[in-house]
Design an enzyme around this catalytic site. Structure first.
Site, PDB file in Angstrom:
ATOM      1  N   GLU A 198       0.825  -1.210   0.000  1.00 41.98           N
ATOM      2  CA  GLU A 198       0.000   0.000   0.000  1.00 41.98           C
ATOM      3  C   GLU A 198       0.863   1.266   0.000  1.00 41.98           C
ATOM      4  O   GLU A 198       0.332   2.372   0.095  1.00 41.98           O
ATOM      5  CB  GLU A 198      -0.948  -0.024   1.199  1.00 41.98           C
ATOM      6  N   TYR A 215     -12.404  18.476  19.008  1.00 47.69           N
ATOM      7  CA  TYR A 215     -11.120  17.835  18.691  1.00 47.69           C
ATOM      8  C   TYR A 215     -11.180  17.083  17.366  1.00 47.69           C
ATOM      9  O   TYR A 215     -10.214  17.067  16.605  1.00 47.69           O
ATOM     10  CB  TYR A 215     -10.650  16.935  19.841  1.00 47.69           C
TER      11      TYR A 215
END
Ligand SMILES: [Zn+2]
Length: 212
Positions: free
Chosen positions: A75, A121
């Site tokens: 990947e 967040y």
């Protein structure tokens, strides 16, 4: 310690942390970090993030040529696409963590941002999370799709697969990945209950207070 030795040992330490937190399993998932000379350290193919050795970590050129260490993850090509498209990126994290992958398997009416901004967040670290179409493992067309999406997003979710997150440093990329996984978990815990994601005004205030 040299920049490269430091990053190699950081990849090993943080890989073990992610494995022990059950954010990575088996030989799934890969981490990478860019060195000052433009070459990239990436976890090797068929390696377990819980059992890496610094010397095994692959070093490849920006074009993907193996320079040192074991052969890179299959990947690695989409990590390279992220670095190519986002010059300020210092590290990329890609895992197959359970809750984020579950979101990647759902039907989404809008693929521009597939997790709601439930917390400040999440909004600050992850931002928008676009969905990238499904491609079979190893399909190089995925690199083009990642490159295109990376123009406007530092985090993205590969359909029926998992997230890719980029940041300036490996620590920052991992913190962002963890925030994404926790938000995906909240998303399922909340289920069908009415929720109150942050408003457009709250998001604008966050962007003004903490520009990226
Ligand atoms: Zn993967």
């Amino acid at each position: 310690m040299s920049e490269e030795a430091d990053l190699r040992s950081k990849i090993v330490r943080l890989g073990a942390l992610l494995y022990n937190r059950q954010l990575a399993h088996g030989s799934a998932g890969n981490l990478s970090a860019r060195l000052a000379d433009g070459s990239i350290l990436v976890t090797p193919t068929n390696s377990c993030l819980g059992m890496l050795h610094p010397d095994q970590v692959s070093r490849v050129s920006a074009a993907g040529e193996l320079l040192d260490g074991d052969p890179p993850s299959k990947e690695a090509f989409f990590h390279l696409a992220m670095y190519e498209e986002r010059p300020r990126t210092g590290a990329v994290v890609h895992l197959h963590s359970t809750y984020a992958v579950a979101v990647s398997c759902m039907c989404h009416d809008c693929t521009d941002d597939v997790l709601p901004p439930l917390t400040a967040y999440h909004a600050m670290r992850v931002g928008k999370l676009p969905l990238v179409d499904y491609y079979r493992p190893g399909d190089r067309a995925l690199a083009d799709a990642v490159r295109k999406t990376a123009r406007n997003a530092h985090s993205m979710l590969l359909a029926n697969h998992g997230p890719i997150v980029s940041a300036k440093s490996l620590e920052q990329a991992i913190y962002t990945y963890e925030e994404l996984e926790e938000t995906a978990k909240l998303f399922f815990i909340l289920g069908d209950r009415p929720t109150r994601p942050l408003s457009a005004q709250a998001l604008a205030e966050l962007n003004a207070a903490f520009p990226s």
